[in-house]
Every structure is written in structure tokens, then in C-alpha cells.
Design an enzyme around this catalytic site. Structure first.
Site, mmCIF file in Angstrom:
data_model
loop_
_atom_site.group_PDB
_atom_site.id
_atom_site.type_symbol
_atom_site.label_atom_id
_atom_site.label_comp_id
_atom_site.label_asym_id
_atom_site.label_seq_id
_atom_site.Cartn_x
_atom_site.Cartn_y
_atom_site.Cartn_z
ATOM 1 N N LYS A 100 0.241 4.589 6.408
ATOM 2 C CA LYS A 100 -0.499 5.389 5.431
ATOM 3 C C LYS A 100 -0.115 6.856 5.609
ATOM 4 O O LYS A 100 0.334 7.277 6.687
ATOM 5 C CB LYS A 100 -2.013 5.250 5.638
ATOM 6 N N SER A 157 0.799 -1.222 0.000
ATOM 7 C CA SER A 157 0.000 0.000 0.000
ATOM 8 C C SER A 157 0.837 1.279 0.000
ATOM 9 O O SER A 157 0.332 2.353 -0.307
ATOM 10 C CB SER A 157 -0.951 0.022 1.205
#
Length: 217
Positions: free
Chosen positions: A165, A128
Site C-alpha cells: 500500500k 489493490s
């Protein structure tokens, strides 16, 4: 003893196959075989990986001496240019950092350790954030650093293990933005209302990362 003889002796001392030693060095078992037969010499990068794995000096492998005596001597695992820092296991929501078990201690450059003395390492899993940090890398997370909009943070969502993130906090909620080459991974938005039953826990800010010792190129 030659480099090849030292490598063979080191492998046999630890009851490893040529394939297992190759995985440590990031090469094939055939490459290890050519080293041990003195047909080819290993590159310095491979020697460094072997030395780091067994907690010895690179010179212990490449110098003309018996590796057995080197192994039996007390070794200074952490030199003056590196400092051991904890590699933590799962960092789920609600679990205090100090209660998370330490899987092992990993050497990091002293300069980095001095800058972030309260930080810990976690192993990155998944793609990610692979535009910034590859899967398998060891990420250094500092729980004491202020996390500002646009920073990459270790974030735990609804009790699950922390994920890396890029973090943004807005008046009406929080956005967790990936930086991935995988088009199937999309930005997540959690409204203030949603966070009442799907809480967001910040575990710390990404301040540095390193490749693991067993990485393959």
C-alpha cells in the site's frame, strides 16, 4: 536439430505435456504442437521463457545442436548479468525477515541486486495496487530503505500477511492508500489509539518489480 526438435526433446526429457510446456512459454498447446512439427517458429520471448524456466541458454534451443547434450552439461544458472535473490513466503507481523522460509531464488538484473543487496522478492496477490503493479508480479522489497510518506511499502496489519500500500504517517495515525482500478478497494486509516490493539508493521519499501516468468500476455 531444429528448434522444434529441440523443444520436443526438452519437453520429453522433463515429462511434460504440450499443454504444460505451453503454460511455461505463455502459449497454447496448439502453438507448441506447430513448433514441434516445424510448421511455425516460436517467438524469441517464448524461447526466453522456456530457457529461463529450465536454466539453460536461449541459444541452446535455437541453435542446430542436440538439446540432450546441452541438458547434461553443467549449466551456469546465474550469468554475469543477473544475480539470484530470495523469493520469500508469507511475511506476517512479528516474524523476523531472516526467519521467513525462502521459496526459491529468482534471477534479477545485477544492477538492481547491487543497488539493493538486502532486498527480497514477494509475489503480489490481489488488485489493490494494480494501477502501479499488477497482481502476480514479483515485488522487490528492501527492509533497510527509509519509508517516507507517499512510498509504497509492504505493510502487515494486525498479524496478517503483508500487503502493498502507499504509506502515509500523520500525527494522529497511519493511512494505507490503494491505487486500484477496483472501486471497492478503499483507503484504510488506523488511528494511534487503534494501533494499540491493531498494530501496523512495516516490512520494507517497494524498490522495483518484475513480471514473473510464466506471465501470460
Amino acid at each position: 536439430m531444429s528448434i522444434g526438435e529441440n523443444i520436443k526433446k526438452l519437453r520429453e526429457l522433463h515429462n511434460l505435456s504440450q499443454k504444460e510446456l505451453g503454460e511455461i512459454a505463455g502459449v497454447s498447446d496448439k502453438a507448441v504442437s506447430t513448433w514441434e512439427k516445424n510448421e511455425k517458429s516460436p517467438r524469441m520471448g517464448a524461447i526466453q521463457k522456456i530457457a529461463d524456466h529450465f536454466g539453460i541458454l536461449k541459444s541452446d534451443i535455437i541453435e542446430n545442436k542436440n538439446i540432450v547434450s546441452t541438458i547434461n552439461e553443467p549449466q551456469q544458472t546465474y550469468g554475469s548479468d543477473s544475480v539470484p535473490m530470495p523469493l520469500l513466503g508469507s511475511i506476517a507481523a512479528g516474524v523476523p525477515i531472516e526467519m521467513i522460509p525462502v521459496k526459491e531464488m529468482i534471477n534479477v538484473p545485477r544492477e538492481i541486486a547491487d543497488m539493493y543487496p538486502d532486498a527480497f522478492l514477494v509475489k503480489v496477490s490481489g488488485d489493490s495496487m494494480n494501477k502501479v503493479i499488477p497482481s502476480g508480479a514479483l515485488a522487490l522489497i528492501d527492509p533497510t530503505e527509509e519509508i517516507k510518506n507517499g512510498d509504497i511499502a509492504a505493510v502487515s496489519v494486525n498479524g496478517y500477511d503483508a500487503t502493498l500500500k502507499r504509506f502515509y504517517k500523520f500525527q494522529d495515525g497511519i493511512t494505507l492508500e490503494p491505487e486500484s482500478y477496483n472501486p471497492n478497494i478503499t483507503t484504510q486509516f488506523f488511528s494511534s489509539k487503534e494501533q494499540e490493539y491493531n498494530p501496523i508493521h512495516l516490512k520494507g519499501k517497494l524498490v522495483w518489480y518484475m513480471a514473473p516468468l510464466d506471465i501470460k500476455f
